[in-house]
Write a protein that holds these residues in place. Structure first.
Motif, PDB file in Angstrom:
ATOM      1  N   PHE A 291     -22.875 -41.909   2.522  1.00 44.99           N
ATOM      2  CA  PHE A 291     -22.930 -40.714   1.921  1.00 44.99           C
ATOM      3  C   PHE A 291     -22.845 -40.854   0.267  1.00 44.99           C
ATOM      4  CE2 PHE A 291     -24.574 -37.118   4.899  1.00 44.99           C
ATOM      5  CZ  PHE A 291     -25.342 -37.888   5.792  1.00 44.99           C
ATOM      6  N   PRO A 292     -23.445 -39.910  -0.689  1.00 45.56           N
ATOM      7  CA  PRO A 292     -22.787 -39.860  -1.982  1.00 45.56           C
ATOM      8  C   PRO A 292     -21.051 -39.092  -1.709  1.00 45.56           C
ATOM      9  CG  PRO A 292     -24.931 -38.965  -2.037  1.00 45.56           C
ATOM     10  CD  PRO A 292     -24.781 -39.089  -0.455  1.00 45.56           C
ATOM     11  N   PRO A 293     -20.331 -39.277  -2.687  1.00 42.81           N
ATOM     12  CA  PRO A 293     -19.284 -38.888  -2.560  1.00 42.81           C
ATOM     13  C   PRO A 293     -19.052 -37.377  -2.571  1.00 42.81           C
ATOM     14  CG  PRO A 293     -19.473 -40.007  -4.769  1.00 42.81           C
ATOM     15  CD  PRO A 293     -20.604 -40.235  -3.895  1.00 42.81           C
ATOM     16  N   SER A 294     -20.101 -36.761  -3.138  1.00 43.45           N
ATOM     17  CA  SER A 294     -20.007 -35.114  -3.288  1.00 43.45           C
ATOM     18  C   SER A 294     -20.400 -34.624  -1.952  1.00 43.45           C
ATOM     19  CB  SER A 294     -21.002 -34.863  -4.367  1.00 43.45           C
ATOM     20  OG  SER A 294     -22.339 -35.208  -4.062  1.00 43.45           O
ATOM     21  N   ALA A 295     -21.026 -35.497  -1.031  1.00 43.70           N
ATOM     22  CA  ALA A 295     -21.435 -34.820   0.277  1.00 43.70           C
ATOM     23  C   ALA A 295     -20.193 -34.648   1.044  1.00 43.70           C
ATOM     24  CB  ALA A 295     -22.042 -35.917   0.959  1.00 43.70           C
ATOM     25  N   GLY A 296     -18.967 -35.002   1.174  1.00 42.48           N
ATOM     26  CA  GLY A 296     -17.866 -34.723   1.897  1.00 42.48           C
ATOM     27  C   GLY A 296     -17.388 -33.230   1.102  1.00 42.48           C
ATOM     28  N   ILE A 297     -17.387 -33.246  -0.058  1.00 47.38           N
ATOM     29  CA  ILE A 297     -16.788 -32.061  -0.732  1.00 47.38           C
ATOM     30  C   ILE A 297     -17.758 -30.721  -0.087  1.00 47.38           C
ATOM     31  CG2 ILE A 297     -16.206 -30.850  -2.868  1.00 47.38           C
ATOM     32  CD1 ILE A 297     -15.616 -33.443  -3.910  1.00 47.38           C
TER      33      ILE A 297
ATOM     34  N   ASP B  72     -21.470 -34.955 -13.227  1.00 47.21           N
ATOM     35  CA  ASP B  72     -20.840 -33.945 -13.897  1.00 47.21           C
ATOM     36  C   ASP B  72     -21.522 -32.505 -13.673  1.00 47.21           C
ATOM     37  OD1 ASP B  72     -19.645 -35.859 -15.217  1.00 47.21           O
ATOM     38  OD2 ASP B  72     -20.569 -35.592 -17.261  1.00 47.21           O
ATOM     39  N   ASN B  73     -22.474 -32.682 -13.244  1.00 47.10           N
ATOM     40  CA  ASN B  73     -23.142 -31.298 -12.658  1.00 47.10           C
ATOM     41  C   ASN B  73     -23.311 -31.359 -11.086  1.00 47.10           C
ATOM     42  OD1 ASN B  73     -24.731 -28.916 -12.102  1.00 47.10           O
ATOM     43  ND2 ASN B  73     -26.549 -29.655 -13.054  1.00 47.10           N
ATOM     44  N   PHE B  74     -22.461 -30.264 -10.557  1.00 46.38           N
ATOM     45  CA  PHE B  74     -22.446 -30.402  -9.052  1.00 46.38           C
ATOM     46  C   PHE B  74     -23.354 -29.896  -8.507  1.00 46.38           C
ATOM     47  CE2 PHE B  74     -20.653 -28.745  -5.054  1.00 46.38           C
ATOM     48  CZ  PHE B  74     -20.193 -29.767  -4.493  1.00 46.38           C
ATOM     49  N   MET B  75     -24.378 -29.133  -9.112  1.00 44.23           N
ATOM     50  CA  MET B  75     -25.439 -28.739  -8.243  1.00 44.23           C
ATOM     51  C   MET B  75     -26.682 -29.913  -8.451  1.00 44.23           C
ATOM     52  SD  MET B  75     -25.089 -25.565  -7.721  1.00 44.23           S
ATOM     53  CE  MET B  75     -26.853 -24.934  -7.558  1.00 44.23           C
ATOM     54  N   SER B  76     -26.504 -30.793  -9.081  1.00 44.05           N
ATOM     55  CA  SER B  76     -27.420 -31.913  -9.041  1.00 44.05           C
ATOM     56  C   SER B  76     -27.204 -32.870  -7.899  1.00 44.05           C
ATOM     57  CB  SER B  76     -27.334 -32.906 -10.271  1.00 44.05           C
ATOM     58  OG  SER B  76     -26.051 -33.371 -10.346  1.00 44.05           O
ATOM     59  N   SER B  77     -25.815 -32.469  -7.107  1.00 43.50           N
ATOM     60  CA  SER B  77     -25.257 -33.474  -6.082  1.00 43.50           C
ATOM     61  C   SER B  77     -26.227 -32.873  -4.599  1.00 43.50           C
ATOM     62  CB  SER B  77     -23.986 -32.888  -5.802  1.00 43.50           C
ATOM     63  OG  SER B  77     -23.065 -33.665  -7.028  1.00 43.50           O
ATOM     64  N   PHE B  78     -27.052 -31.747  -4.719  1.00 43.68           N
ATOM     65  CA  PHE B  78     -27.580 -31.302  -3.657  1.00 43.68           C
ATOM     66  C   PHE B  78     -28.979 -32.308  -3.360  1.00 43.68           C
ATOM     67  CE2 PHE B  78     -26.125 -26.588  -4.162  1.00 43.68           C
ATOM     68  CZ  PHE B  78     -24.941 -26.998  -3.890  1.00 43.68           C
ATOM     69  N   TYR B  79     -28.912 -32.548  -1.976  1.00 43.69           N
ATOM     70  CA  TYR B  79     -30.215 -33.335  -1.652  1.00 43.69           C
ATOM     71  C   TYR B  79     -30.721 -32.533  -0.265  1.00 43.69           C
ATOM     72  CZ  TYR B  79     -29.079 -37.185  -4.909  1.00 43.69           C
ATOM     73  OH  TYR B  79     -28.817 -37.888  -6.096  1.00 43.69           O
ATOM     74  N   PHE B  80     -32.049 -32.783  -0.087  1.00 40.36           N
ATOM     75  CA  PHE B  80     -32.656 -31.998   1.207  1.00 40.36           C
ATOM     76  C   PHE B  80     -33.060 -33.020   2.017  1.00 40.36           C
ATOM     77  CE2 PHE B  80     -33.189 -29.955  -2.943  1.00 40.36           C
ATOM     78  CZ  PHE B  80     -32.279 -28.616  -2.653  1.00 40.36           C
ATOM     79  N   PRO B  81     -33.198 -32.613   3.461  1.00 40.80           N
ATOM     80  CA  PRO B  81     -33.564 -33.655   4.489  1.00 40.80           C
ATOM     81  C   PRO B  81     -34.798 -34.084   4.628  1.00 40.80           C
ATOM     82  CG  PRO B  81     -33.201 -31.382   5.486  1.00 40.80           C
ATOM     83  CD  PRO B  81     -32.485 -31.195   3.954  1.00 40.80           C
ATOM     84  N   ASP B  82     -35.212 -35.251   5.271  1.00 42.97           N
ATOM     85  CA  ASP B  82     -36.395 -35.779   5.430  1.00 42.97           C
ATOM     86  C   ASP B  82     -36.729 -35.874   6.807  1.00 42.97           C
ATOM     87  OD1 ASP B  82     -38.818 -37.097   5.581  1.00 42.97           O
ATOM     88  OD2 ASP B  82     -38.397 -38.642   3.936  1.00 42.97           O
TER      89      ASP B  82
END
Length: 561
Positions: free
Chosen positions: A48-54, A259-269
């Motif tokens: 997963f991307p590193p931000s996912a765990g956070i 740098d923008n944490f909101m851009s770390s959001f992804y949605f399920p497929d």
């Protein structure tokens, strides 16, 4: 008299926040320092991307803490789920990492619905069905897999793409002999710090989380080696017979985060909803996640100085809700995590607000200081995971299983081999099958494998007799467990065991915990007929079997008191 009787039970809710905010905030801050690097490392090791765990830890702290049935557990991503999630990403993505990530998010969402349902239908007790040695074998196998994969990252090397687990394991000597030397210095330094910190006894130094030191030293070394800029350096070994060669370092060896944490959001497929691989992922995530979370919550109860007991069904429902939110916006699945929860208790946490503060601090940090996260080297995080993996599969775990009995070691090893050779679910099934086989060879009747025979009789207003007939083993004792929870506190309970021909380790462990908890609430436990059994090892909770000739012929006379 238990320690809990000398302590004033902390308040909960807003009253608990007002009463305990200082101790909970301090503990939450210290746990946040531990959680940040672990969340990043677990996330990347899971594909997963590193931000996912956070994202997961933020939801686990800020949302799940408010609705859970536990008091001092910390919810977040765990090393035990790395193998499950990475396998789902690889199987569902078929080489496309981003597609596999989004398909796995969908599997997490569906698995979370199953967890919520299990909690609402009070399935928390089903965790008792899984023998301790099988669960520990599963975790040990996960530890071996984590070490196998992360040692290469720690050394700045890479196994052959698409390698199997055993092939990746076989390539470890090559990576040890041919590391990227600057990256390996960062990784090995981190590992040495963790080992050294585990040996320190000074309580003041122990307050400083070892993962924080590893990350800070790693950042310092990364700056020294200028990993912010891609460049080549000439490796000049001291030994003249070793060849000189150039090695490349650069930002690819650092955590990549927006740098923008909101851009770390992804949605399920959900487009793979109709495939077998999707439902295998759902089953693995829901089963392993639920089992780990329940076992961790029960373990944390034993650490709580106030001897409070989590509502496991409510806790499972809360974790399911957290996983639903996490899966919908790009996070990993979460559990009640034992290492961070233990640190939480040791740091003086009183209530679930400590979990809330830990999640809040994580959110503030990633919003305000994303560039600092980007300066963390991957090798430092890999060192944390290698150390975590070793703890899961250390020789002590093998010795612990052997100490309970040879059959426990056999199940432990069978589960490890099964997981490594196949997958988690098949490995756990093989471990349980091994346990059934051992019980049958030791004389447990087929009609007694899933059905327990017991009678509870109230002898007088303050005394209950629980007579067990036949076998009491991991697969049949849930009815007994449920019945015992319905007995009033503060009474005398006599377990009559002279007609019980088999008591396995799971049941012995349950009776031990039940006695401890019941007597902590002012009750008293006695055992009659335990001397008619022989133990399979010297361990106090070893399997016990009736001595030949001691089974009473008068089956109708259950009590004999």
């Amino acid at each position: 008299m238990s320690q809990a009787n000398h302590l004033s039970i902390p308040l909960t809710g807003i009253a608990g926040l007002k009463q305990n905010w200082r101790s909970d905030l301090l503990s939450g801050f210290l746990v946040f320092l531990i959680a940040l690097p672990l969340c990043l490392g677990i996330s990347m090791a899971s594909g997963f991307p590193p931000s996912a765990g956070i994202i997961t830890a933020i939801i686990g702290g800020m949302v799940v803490s408010r609705i859970s049935g536990s008091y001092v557990t910390i919810n977040g991503p765990a090393a035990g789920l790395i193998v499950v999630v990475l396998s789902a990403v690889q199987e569902l993505g078929a080489g496309d990492a981003m597609a596999g990530y989004r398909y796995t998010l969908a599997a997490i969402v569906v698995a979370s619905v199953a967890q919520i349902a299990m909690g609402l239908f009070k399935a928390g007790r089903l965790s008792s069905f899984f023998p301790a040695s099988v669960v520990h074998g599963m975790l040990a196998a996960i530890g071996i897999i984590i070490m196998t994969k992360q040692i290469h990252v720690m050394l700045g090397a890479a196994p052959t793409p698409g390698s199997s687990l055993f092939s990746t394991m076989a390539q470890i000597p090559h990576s040890l002999a041919n590391p990227n030397h600057e990256i390996a210095i960062i990784g090995i330094t981190g590992l040495l710090i963790l080992i050294a910190w585990s040996l320190i006894k000074n309580p003041i130094l122990k307050m400083i989380p070892a993962p924080l030191i590893v990350v800070l030293v790693g950042i310092g070394l990364a700056k020294y080696f200028d990993l912010d800029h891609e460049h080549m350096y000439l490796f000049l070994p001291d030994a003249s017979f070793l060849p000189h060669h150039e090695e490349t370092v650069g930002p690819k060896f650092l955590v990549a985060i927006s740098d923008n944490f909101m851009s770390s959001f992804y949605f399920p497929d959900f487009s793979k909803l109709a495939t077998l691989e999707f439902w295998e992922a759902v089953l693995a995530i829901s089963l392993v996640g639920s089992l780990e979370s329940l076992l961790s919550a029960m373990a944390v109860d034993k650490l709580d100085p106030y001897k409070r007991h989590a509502n496991l069904d409510k806790d499972l429902t809360a974790v399911g809700v957290g996983n639903l939110l996490s899966g919908l916006i790009g996070g990993l699945p979460m559990i009640a995590e034992i290492v961070r929860s233990s640190a939480n208790v040791n740091n003086g946490a009183k209530t679930a607000w400590a979990n809330f503060f830990h999640g809040t601090l994580l959110m503030l940090f990633v919003v305000l200081f994303p560039r600092l996260i980007h300066s963390i080297p991957l090798a430092a995080l890999a060192a944390l995971l290698v150390y975590t993996g070793f703890r899961l599969a250390s020789p002590k775990e093998f010795a612990k299983a052997m100490g309970v009995g040879k059959e426990q070691l056999f199940m432990f090893v069978v589960t490890i081999i099964g997981v490594l050779a196949t997958d988690l679910l098949v490995g756990v099934a093989l471990g349980i099958l091994a346990k059934f086989t051992i019980h049958i060879l030791r004389g447990v009747r087929f009609n007694n494998l899933f059905k327990i025979h017991f009678v509870i009789e109230q002898k007088d207003p303050d005394t209950y007799v629980v007579a067990i007939v036949g076998s009491a083993i991991f697969s049949n004792f849930m009815a007994l467990k449920t019945a015992l929870t319905g007995l009033p506190a503060g009474k005398k309970i006599i377990f009559q065991l002279n007609n019980a021909y088999m008591l396995d380790h799971t049941v012995m462990e349950f009776l031990h915990d039940f006695e401890h908890n019941y007597e902590a609430q002012g009750g008293h436990i006695e055992y009659l007929g335990m001397d008619t059994h022989v133990a399979y090892s010297e361990h106090p909770l070893a399997v016990r079997k009736m001595k030949p000739g001691n089974m009473s012929r008068r089956k109708s006379d259950h009590y004999g008191v």
